[in-house]
Design a protein around this motif. Structure first.
Motif, PDB file in Angstrom:
ATOM      1  N   TYR A 172     -15.226   1.213 -16.776  1.00  0.00           N
ATOM      2  CA  TYR A 172     -15.577   1.240 -15.363  1.00  0.00           C
ATOM      3  C   TYR A 172     -16.809   2.115 -15.163  1.00  0.00           C
ATOM      4  O   TYR A 172     -16.997   3.107 -15.875  1.00  0.00           O
ATOM      5  N   ASN A 202     -15.575  10.878  -8.671  1.00  0.00           N
ATOM      6  CA  ASN A 202     -14.385  11.455  -9.286  1.00  0.00           C
ATOM      7  C   ASN A 202     -13.376  10.352  -9.602  1.00  0.00           C
ATOM      8  O   ASN A 202     -13.112   9.487  -8.763  1.00  0.00           O
ATOM      9  N   ILE A 203     -12.790  10.393 -10.810  1.00  0.00           N
ATOM     10  CA  ILE A 203     -11.888   9.330 -11.243  1.00  0.00           C
ATOM     11  C   ILE A 203     -10.654   9.247 -10.350  1.00  0.00           C
ATOM     12  O   ILE A 203     -10.130   8.166 -10.091  1.00  0.00           O
ATOM     13  N   ASN A 204     -10.185  10.386  -9.824  1.00  0.00           N
ATOM     14  CA  ASN A 204      -9.029  10.369  -8.916  1.00  0.00           C
ATOM     15  C   ASN A 204      -9.379   9.671  -7.606  1.00  0.00           C
ATOM     16  O   ASN A 204      -8.575   8.892  -7.068  1.00  0.00           O
ATOM     17  N   CYS A 261      -9.575   5.896  -8.199  1.00  0.00           N
ATOM     18  CA  CYS A 261      -8.233   5.307  -8.245  1.00  0.00           C
ATOM     19  C   CYS A 261      -7.673   5.106  -6.841  1.00  0.00           C
ATOM     20  O   CYS A 261      -7.113   4.049  -6.523  1.00  0.00           O
ATOM     21  N   ASN A 321      -7.670   4.790 -17.013  1.00  0.00           N
ATOM     22  CA  ASN A 321      -7.871   5.850 -18.016  1.00  0.00           C
ATOM     23  C   ASN A 321      -6.834   6.959 -17.899  1.00  0.00           C
ATOM     24  O   ASN A 321      -7.137   8.150 -17.981  1.00  0.00           O
TER      25      ASN A 321
END
Length: 668
Positions: free
Chosen positions: A106, A119-121, A124, A351
Motif C-alpha cells: 500500500y 499514519n498506518i492506523n 486503516c 500489515n
C-alpha cells in the motif's frame, strides 16, 4: 461450544507449536551465520577506528570479505530454493519480486474524501469508514406487492445434517498456505490434527444447523483492501475482501454444497456466475453466437451493459430471506442463514494493524462460499422483469440485447431498461449510470441510432467494450482485443525478464510465463479464436520472445539461420504452440458440451450429433457441422468448436474422462 473449542486449540498451540518472530525488514537469506559475521566485521571496524594499524585494517578487510562472500552464497541458495518453490507455486514469484522492489503493498500516503493520511492506523480507520459507508440500513421496509409474482415452491428443505466422513475429507484438503482469520487458528494445524478434531467439529456444526444459530464468534472477519483501478493512493479505488476464519468457512462450504443441489434448477439459466459448469467463457460464447447470427442476416443488435453500484454490499437481508423462503429454504435452515447474515462485524487489517469495528448491516460476505450463492438468489427474480430482450448475467454483470429492425424495437429495449430500474428501486439496489453503456453490433454503415435513458440520463454509446475481460468491437473482429493481449503480453514478459534473470533453470521461468503471460494470451480463447494467420502469428511472437529468454544460456544467436526451428525449441521445455493450445481448448469445450459438463441445455442443444448409418464405408464425423454462407458464421463459436472436434478424430467413449481426452489432444 465454539469458544471452548477455540480456547482448547489455542491453548494446545501455545504449549506445543513452536513459534518464530519474523522480521519483515530482514532479508530472507540473512541467517544467524550472516548476523555473526556482520557483528564480527563491525567489531573489527570499530577496533580499526580506534587503532589505525595496518594489521587491524587487514583483519577488518578479511571479515568484510568473509561477510560479502557468505552473503553471495546465501543469496544464491535462497534464489535456488525460491526457484524450486515457484515451479510448484508460481504465486511465490510476487513475494520474490516485492521484496526486491521493497514494496509493502500500500502507498505510504492515502486519502479518503480528499483527506490525506500517512499514519498506518489512520489509513486503516479511513478504510473502515469507507467500507462502512457502502452498507445500507438493516432490513428496510419493502412493499410485498412488488414480489407477489414470485412463485412459492411446493417442495422445501428445512434441515441439513453433515457427515463426519465428508468433514474429515474437507479437513485433509485444506490449503496449508492460508493465513488464519480472526480466531487465530491456521489451516495447517487443522489439517495436521484432522482425525483428532473432526468429532467435536461435527458436533458443533450439526448443533448449529439443528438450532438455526450461526455462532456469533464466527461472524467476524478481517477485511483486506484489494486495489481495483485508478489512483492507488485513493481509498475509494479499493474493494474489500472478507478474510474469514478457516473453520466457519469450511462449515459454510459444506452447507453451500447441499443448498446448491437444491437450488440448481431455480436459478435462471442465463446466470453464468458462481455456478458449476458455467463461466465467463460460457457467457460470452452464448452472447457472441447470437450476435454473429444476427450480423449474418445484416441485422444490427443493440446491447445495453448495466453496472450495479456495490451490488454485493447492498443486498437487503430481509428481502433475501423472503426470496429464500419463496425458493423453498424454510424453518431452521432459513433461520440459520438469517443468523449467518445478521450482526456480522469486520475489521480492516493492513500489515498487522487493525481498524475499529465495522458493523455489517447489509450485503453478503465477499470471500465466502455462501455469499455468492445468496447473491444469485437475490438477483434471480430480476430476470422475470425482462420481457422483450435477451439477457445474460455473470453475478451482477448484466447485458440486455435485441435485434433492431425499426425504432419500435429500440423502444422495447427502453421498456426493459425501465423495468430493471423499477426492480432496483424495489430491491434497494442502485445502477451506476455513468458506467452503463450502449454498443451497437452491426456490419452496416447506416445503423438505427436510438438514445437510451436510465434515470433521465442518456447512456454513453461506445464502439467497443470490455465484456468479462474480452474486448468486443462493434463488428466482432476482435482486432482491438488481439492488440491489447499482445501488448500486455510483451509488457509482462519484459517485466519477467527484468525480475527473474537470477533463475537460470528454464522450467522456473516457464512456470512464471505460463502463469502470468500465457494465461492472458489464452483467456476465453473459445470466444475469439476465429482469427486470421496474421493475428495468430502476433500472439505466437510473445511465446517466441519468451523462448529466447528461457533458453538464453544455450548461446543461440537471434539470427534466424542459427536458431533451431520454433517447434523444436518448444519441445526442449515441453511447451506447445499457442495456436495448437487454442485448438485444444475448442475441442475440450465441445467435449464438455457433449458430456454435459457445462450444465446449460440451450448451449448443449447447439451441438448436433451426426445420425448413425446402417452401413459405413468410411469414417463419419462425430458432430454435424452446418454449411455456413459467410466467414462470420464459419468462425461462430459453436460451428468452430464442432469443426475442431471433428478434425481431432478422437472417438468419445462413454466412460472417457476429461483429463484422458485432453491427454489424447496433446498427442495430435
Amino acid at each position: 461450544m465454539v469458544e471452548q473449542f477455540n480456547n482448547s486449540v489455542l491453548s494446545v498451540m501455545d504449549q506445543h507449536v513452536p513459534k518464530k518472530i519474523l522480521n519483515s525488514r530482514k532479508a530472507p537469506w540473512h541467517d544467524k551465520t550472516f548476523q555473526r559475521l556482520k557483528n564480527r566485521k563491525n567489531k573489527e571496524y570499530k577496533r580499526w577506528i580506534m587503532d589505525s594499524t595496518e594489521d587491524q585494517l587487514l583483519r577488518f578487510l578479511h571479515w568484510r570479505d568473509e561477510l560479502e562472500q557468505y552473503d553471495e552464497l546465501a543469496y544464491e541458495s535462497y534464489v535456488n530454493k525460491m526457484g524450486s518453490a515457484i515451479k510448484s507455486n508460481p504465486k511465490l514469484f510476487w513475494k520474490f519480486v516485492n521484496y526486491k522492489r521493497n514494496v509493502s503493498g500500500y502507498p505510504a500516503m492515502m486519502s479518503f474524501n480528499k483527506t490525506a493520511c500517512t499514519n498506518i492506523n489512520e489509513i486503516c480507520d479511513k478504510f473502515g469508514e469507507f467500507f462502512q459507508s457502502v452498507y445500507q440500513e438493516s432490513e428496510q421496509q419493502f412493499d410485498l406487492r412488488e414480489f407477489a409474482h414470485l412463485p412459492l415452491r411446493n417442495d422445501f428443505i428445512e434441515k441439513l445434517e453433515l457427515s463426519r466422513e465428508n468433514l474429515l475429507i474437507e479437513l485433509t484438503k485444506l490449503d496449508n498456505n492460508k493465513n488464519p482469520g480472526p480466531d487465530g487458528i491456521p489451516s495447517f494445524f487443522l489439517k495436521m490434527t484432522a482425525s483428532n478434531i473432526v468429532d467435536p467439529l461435527i458436533i458443533i456444526f450439526n448443533k448449529s444447523l439443528c438450532e438455526g444459530y450461526f455462532p456469533i464468534t464466527w461472524r467476524s472477519s478481517n477485511i483486506i483492501p484489494i486495489f481495483k483501478s485508478g489512483d492507488r493512493t485513493i481509498i475509494e479505488n479499493y474493494r474489500g475482501i472478507a478474510k474469514l476464519s478457516v473453520i466457519p468457512k469450511l462449515f459454510e462450504k459444506m452447507v453451500t454444497d447441499q443448498i446448491m443441489q437444491f437450488l440448481s434448477n431455480e436459478i435462471a439459466p442465463e446466470q453464468h456466475g458462481f455456478r458449476k459448469g458455467f463461466s465467463t467463457t460460457t457467457n460470452l460464447v452464448s452472447y457472441t453466437s447470437d450476435l454473429l447470427y444476427a450480423m449474418k442476416n445484416n441485422i444490427q443488435v443493440d446491447a445495453i451493459y448495466t453496472d450495479f453500484s456495490k451490488a454485493f454490499d447492498k443486498v437487503d437481508h430481509g428481502l433475501l430471506i423472503m426470496k429464500l423462503n419463496k425458493m423453498g429454504i424454510r424453518n431452521k435452515l432459513l433461520q440459520w442463514i438469517k443468523s449467518y447474515l445478521s450482526k456480522r462485524t469486520q475489521k480492516v487489517k493492513i500489515n498487522g494493524i487493525s481498524s475499529s469495528i465495522i458493523n455489517v448491516t447489509s450485503g453478503v460476505p465477499q470471500g465466502s462460499h455462501l455469499g455468492p450463492i445468496l447473491f444469485n438468489v437475490f438477483i434471480n427474480d430480476l430476470t422475470s422483469k425482462i420481457k422483450f430482450c435477451k439477457y445474460l448475467l455473470y453475478a451482477d454483470d448484466m447485458k440486455l440485447y435485441k435485434e433492431i429492425n425499426c425504432t419500435s424495437d429500440a423502444e422495447l429495449i427502453q421498456n426493459d431498461i425501465n423495468s430493471v430500474q423499477n426492480w432496483c428501486k424495489a430491491n434497494f439496489m442502485y445502477l451506476n449510470v455513468s458506467k452503463c453503456n450502449i454498443v451497437t453490433f452491426s456490419k452496416k454503415s447506416d445503423i438505427i441510432t436510438f438514445d437510451y435513458y436510465i434515470e433521465d440520463k442518456m447512456l454513453i454509446r461506445k464502439s467497443s467494450i470490455i465484456d468479462l475481460g474480452v474486448i468486443l468491437d462493434s463488428k466482432l473482429n476482435f482486432g482491438e482485443h488481439i492488440d491489447t493481449i499482445v501488448n500486455r503480453g510483451h509488457r509482462m514478459l519484459g517485466f519477467i525478464k527484468r525480475r527473474s534473470k537470477e533463475f537460470n533453470d528454464p522450467y522456473i521461468t516457464k512456470a512464471i510465463y505460463s502463469s502470468l503471460v500465457r494465461s492472458h494470451l489464452e483467456y476465453a480463447s473459445v470466444v475469439w479464436n476465429g482469427i486470421g494467420i496474421t493475428a495468430s502469428n502476433r500472439i505466437e511472437s510473445v511465446q517466441k520472445q519468451f523462448l529466447l529468454f528461457a533458453l538464453r544460456n544455450l548461446g543461440w544467436r537471434t539470427d534466424s539461420f542459427v536458431l533451431p526451428p520454433y517447434v523444436n525449441r518448444l519441445k526442449l521445455i515441453d511447451l506447445e504452440p499457442l495456436h495448437k493450445r487454442r485448438r485444444n481448448f475448442d475441442c475440450t469445450f465441445a467435449f464438455d458440451l457433449l458430456k454435459n459438463n457445462i450444465k446449460s441445455m440451450p448451449m448443449c442443444e447447439k451441438m448436433n450429433l451426426n445420425p448413425p448409418l446402417n452401413y459405413q464405408l468410411r469414417s463419419r464425423p462425430t458432430l454435424l457441422v452446418p454449411m455456413q454462407p459467410c466467414n462470420y458464421l464459419m468462425n461462430e463459436p459453436y460451428t468452430r468448436v464442432s469443426r475442431s472436434f471433428n478434425e481431432s478424430r478422437i472417438c468419445i467413449e462413454p466412460l472417457i474422462s476429461r483429463n484422458c481426452f485432453k491427454k489424447k489432444l496433446r498427442t495430435l
